[in-house]
Design a protein around this motif. Structure first.
Motif, mmCIF file in Angstrom:
data_model
loop_
_atom_site.group_PDB
_atom_site.id
_atom_site.type_symbol
_atom_site.label_atom_id
_atom_site.label_comp_id
_atom_site.label_asym_id
_atom_site.label_seq_id
_atom_site.Cartn_x
_atom_site.Cartn_y
_atom_site.Cartn_z
ATOM 1 N N ALA A 136 69.531 24.378 -16.144
ATOM 2 C CA ALA A 136 67.810 24.002 -15.890
ATOM 3 C C ALA A 136 67.662 22.661 -16.735
ATOM 4 C CB ALA A 136 68.087 25.025 -16.587
ATOM 5 N N ASN B 236 63.273 36.381 -15.068
ATOM 6 C CA ASN B 236 65.065 35.055 -15.300
ATOM 7 C C ASN B 236 65.670 35.478 -13.821
ATOM 8 O OD1 ASN B 236 67.211 37.007 -14.316
ATOM 9 N ND2 ASN B 236 67.186 38.944 -16.370
ATOM 10 N N SER B 237 66.710 34.294 -13.893
ATOM 11 C CA SER B 237 66.847 33.394 -12.868
ATOM 12 C C SER B 237 68.183 34.013 -12.159
ATOM 13 C CB SER B 237 67.743 32.285 -13.044
ATOM 14 O OG SER B 237 67.502 31.611 -14.070
ATOM 15 N N CYS C 192 59.896 27.814 -17.882
ATOM 16 C CA CYS C 192 59.700 26.715 -17.474
ATOM 17 C C CYS C 192 58.982 25.555 -17.804
ATOM 18 C CB CYS C 192 59.243 26.656 -15.514
ATOM 19 S SG CYS C 192 59.479 25.484 -14.774
ATOM 20 N N VAL D 125 64.842 28.409 -10.390
ATOM 21 C CA VAL D 125 65.639 29.269 -11.082
ATOM 22 C C VAL D 125 66.546 28.246 -11.602
ATOM 23 C CG1 VAL D 125 65.669 31.328 -9.535
ATOM 24 C CG2 VAL D 125 67.179 29.008 -9.316
ATOM 25 N N THR E 100 69.983 33.711 -17.596
ATOM 26 C CA THR E 100 69.550 32.685 -17.727
ATOM 27 C C THR E 100 70.604 31.921 -17.365
ATOM 28 O OG1 THR E 100 69.940 32.683 -19.519
ATOM 29 C CG2 THR E 100 67.119 33.123 -19.114
ATOM 30 N N GLY E 101 70.551 30.725 -16.290
ATOM 31 C CA GLY E 101 71.307 29.915 -15.566
ATOM 32 C C GLY E 101 72.054 29.876 -17.188
ATOM 33 N N SER F 98 70.988 28.679 -11.511
ATOM 34 C CA SER F 98 72.027 29.961 -11.510
ATOM 35 C C SER F 98 73.038 29.359 -12.075
ATOM 36 C CB SER F 98 71.741 30.187 -10.609
ATOM 37 O OG SER F 98 72.644 30.451 -9.696
ATOM 38 N N VAL G 59 61.496 30.862 -13.232
ATOM 39 C CA VAL G 59 62.228 31.138 -14.247
ATOM 40 C C VAL G 59 61.643 30.517 -15.620
ATOM 41 C CG1 VAL G 59 63.137 28.616 -14.759
ATOM 42 C CG2 VAL G 59 64.820 30.682 -15.248
#
Length: 319
Positions: free
Chosen positions: A315, A128-129, A101, A146, A199-200, A148, A98
């Motif tokens: 995340a 992106n996730s 990170c 990821v 994104t998560g 999520s 992702v």
């Protein structure tokens, strides 16, 4: 007919675009086009309709697609069976990460895997996730780190790494800076700086806003958490991050826990369930590399509400 021709045909069929297919198989677009033209000549029929903006399958292409996939799967199975018997691991491993990170355990796993299996070509990329998860689902990516907001799709295994709540990061002179916690509605009274959709963390935040009937004012978006923090430091909005992301900027930003977000943020490894020997070997290295991170996350108390029966990974340290 060659296996690479079938591989390129499947890539174009799934991507609906010659350029994206070429990027996926790591050769030039002209190379993909030439090989598919050769395959079509050998079969005596056009497989791809090139007349529109998207590359679509002709009726012959539709008929051929499942058989091409099956042929590629059979060829891979032959290689994997021989590798298993001989105790060898070779081939190619495509790993996604992702964007932005900051957790380096993935790099430790890659280094350990490369030392043990130098014959395996490793490809590492960021995205992106949402796109990473889909890439794992369709088999274009072997494994991805990821964030999520959903359960993994069918055929995908996972290893949860970190789970934590969301926090707002504000300048030290901001009206919320003296608060330990604030409601989602109070946070949304201010302009916000967020990660983009896909994104998560953004998915968890958006879901909470919908559930709470709150309409956020998203002033700015950036794809990397440090950029989000920098924008908030300059007074351009309240940053919405995970707890650990917000805490990482202690001293220049104050972290305020957000009430009214029922789902936690988490970082997750996902990989194809039908793993070949190279992927199986890498997953073993990844489990070992992430063990200290997972242990530290379990030991660290979270101020934010726990998941309350709902699982929504995103995340710590990543979007």
């Amino acid at each position: 007919m060659e296996l690479r021709q079938l591989e390129y045909f499947v890539a174009v069929a799934e991507e609906a675009n010659f350029t994206r297919a070429a990027e996926r198989v790591h050769i030039s677009q002209s190379g993909v086009s030439a090989q598919i033209r050769q395959l079509e000549r050998e079969l005596g029929a056009d497989l791809i309709d090139r007349s529109g903006r998207a590359a679509t399958l002709t009726p012959a292409g539709v008929a051929a697609l499942d058989h091409a996939r099956a042929a590629l799967a059979s060829a891979a199975a032959v290689r994997e069976a021989v590798d298993e018997v001989n105790g060898l691991v070779r081939g190619r491993l495509v790993v996604g990460m992702v964007t932005g990170c900051t957790i380096t355990a993935l790099f430790d796993a890659l280094a350990a895997f490369h030392r043990d299996h130098p014959g395996v070509e490793i490809t590492l990329f960021e995205d992106n996730s949402d796109r990473l998860i889909e890439s794992v689902r369709i088999g274009a990516t072997d494994l991805a780190l990821v964030g999520s907001a959903e359960q993994p799709p069918e055929g995908v295994d996972e290893l949860p790494i970190i789970s934590e709540g969301l926090a707002a990061a504000v300048p030290l002179d901001h009206p919320l800076a003296g608060r330990e916690r604030a409601s989602l509605a109070e946070i949304c009274e201010h302009p916000l700086v967020c990660l983009p959709r896909g994104t998560g963390i953004r998915a968890v935040f958006d879901q909470a806003c919908v559930a709470g009937g709150v309409k956020p004012d998203i002033a700015l978006e950036a794809s990397a958490p440090p950029a989000i923090a920098d924008l908030a430091t300059r007074g351009l909005g309240v940053a919405v991050l995970s707890e650990s992301m917000a805490a990482a900027h202690h001293g220049r930003l104050a972290s305020v826990g957000i009430d009214g977000v029922d789902s936690n943020a988490a970082l997750t490894l996902m990989w194809r369930a039908n793993a070949g020997p190279a992927l199986k070997a890498f997953v073993r290295h990844a489990r070992e590399a992430f063990r200290p991170v997972r242990s530290a996350a379990k030991a660290r108390p979270h101020r934010a509400a726990t998941a309350r029966g709902r699982r929504t990974p995103v995340a710590a340290g990543t979007p």
